[in-house]
Design a protein around this motif. Sequence first.
Motif, PDB file in Angstrom:
ATOM      1  N   TYR A  45       0.863  -1.181   0.000  1.00 39.61           N
ATOM      2  CA  TYR A  45       0.000   0.000   0.000  1.00 39.61           C
ATOM      3  C   TYR A  45       0.899   1.230   0.000  1.00 39.61           C
ATOM      4  CZ  TYR A  45      -3.757  -3.229   1.048  1.00 39.61           C
ATOM      5  OH  TYR A  45      -4.660  -4.268   0.993  1.00 39.61           O
ATOM      6  N   ARG A  46       0.722   2.056  -1.019  1.00 41.63           N
ATOM      7  CA  ARG A  46       1.556   3.243  -1.210  1.00 41.63           C
ATOM      8  C   ARG A  46       0.758   4.516  -0.953  1.00 41.63           C
ATOM      9  NH1 ARG A  46       6.329   2.346  -3.582  1.00 41.63           N
ATOM     10  NH2 ARG A  46       6.730   0.247  -4.362  1.00 41.63           N
ATOM     11  N   CYS A  47       1.474   5.600  -0.686  1.00 43.27           N
ATOM     12  CA  CYS A  47       0.861   6.904  -0.472  1.00 43.27           C
ATOM     13  C   CYS A  47       0.235   7.399  -1.772  1.00 43.27           C
ATOM     14  CB  CYS A  47       1.927   7.891   0.008  1.00 43.27           C
ATOM     15  SG  CYS A  47       1.306   9.582   0.192  1.00 43.27           S
ATOM     16  N   GLY A  51       3.465   8.080  -3.754  1.00 46.47           N
ATOM     17  CA  GLY A  51       3.834   6.711  -4.125  1.00 46.47           C
ATOM     18  C   GLY A  51       4.772   6.013  -3.156  1.00 46.47           C
ATOM     19  N   THR A  52       5.094   6.629  -2.047  1.00 44.24           N
ATOM     20  CA  THR A  52       5.981   6.010  -1.061  1.00 44.24           C
ATOM     21  C   THR A  52       5.338   4.753  -0.488  1.00 44.24           C
ATOM     22  OG1 THR A  52       6.983   8.116  -0.471  1.00 44.24           O
ATOM     23  CG2 THR A  52       7.115   6.380   1.185  1.00 44.24           C
ATOM     24  N   ALA A  53       6.103   3.677  -0.373  1.00 42.66           N
ATOM     25  CA  ALA A  53       5.614   2.432   0.221  1.00 42.66           C
ATOM     26  C   ALA A  53       5.371   2.646   1.716  1.00 42.66           C
ATOM     27  CB  ALA A  53       6.624   1.314  -0.002  1.00 42.66           C
ATOM     28  N   ASN A  78       9.005   6.242   6.923  1.00 41.91           N
ATOM     29  CA  ASN A  78       8.101   6.770   5.899  1.00 41.91           C
ATOM     30  C   ASN A  78       6.800   7.328   6.454  1.00 41.91           C
ATOM     31  OD1 ASN A  78       9.981   6.098   4.002  1.00 41.91           O
ATOM     32  ND2 ASN A  78       8.922   4.278   3.271  1.00 41.91           N
ATOM     33  N   CYS A  96       2.128  10.722   5.851  1.00 38.18           N
ATOM     34  CA  CYS A  96       3.269  10.305   5.041  1.00 38.18           C
ATOM     35  C   CYS A  96       4.403  11.260   5.369  1.00 38.18           C
ATOM     36  CB  CYS A  96       2.912  10.384   3.555  1.00 38.18           C
ATOM     37  SG  CYS A  96       4.324  10.074   2.467  1.00 38.18           S
ATOM     38  N   GLU A 128      -0.550  -1.717  -4.702  1.00 35.00           N
ATOM     39  CA  GLU A 128       0.274  -2.338  -5.733  1.00 35.00           C
ATOM     40  C   GLU A 128       0.317  -3.832  -5.469  1.00 35.00           C
ATOM     41  OE1 GLU A 128       4.945  -2.523  -6.203  1.00 35.00           O
ATOM     42  OE2 GLU A 128       4.178  -0.524  -6.712  1.00 35.00           O
TER      43      GLU A 128
END
Length: 131
Positions: A45-47, A51-53, A78, A96, A128
Amino acid sequence: MNKISKSDAQWRAELNPDEYAVARQKGTERPFTGRYWNTTEHGIYRCIGCGTALFASDTKFDAGCGWPSYFEPLNPDNVREETDTTHGMVRTEVLCNICDSHLGHVFPDGPPPTGLRYCINSVSLKFEPAK
């Protein structure tokens, strides 16, 4: 860590209205309505903002609260925690740490091994699937 900073106009152009309301204005989606509250697929699961994990599916659990819940972040660097005193409560907000998007809150009522429940808005995440 490389922080991401964008203007309000850029955020509005990149996020849909629901994503913007939650991620940038600290809103909350209604329980049991988000796209990931009951997802059981394996992946990351990303932001939604950068897109940060943030969370792995193997830390996700059914907390019965209607929001995706995780017992720990993928990488503690993160995510950032801040005290939230809105709505007459004292809670710990989760953001985030890269783009400052509001994700949700963390509570001390989760399962082992951490005892934590990261209660996260689906609209703040992008899933993702594992390959």
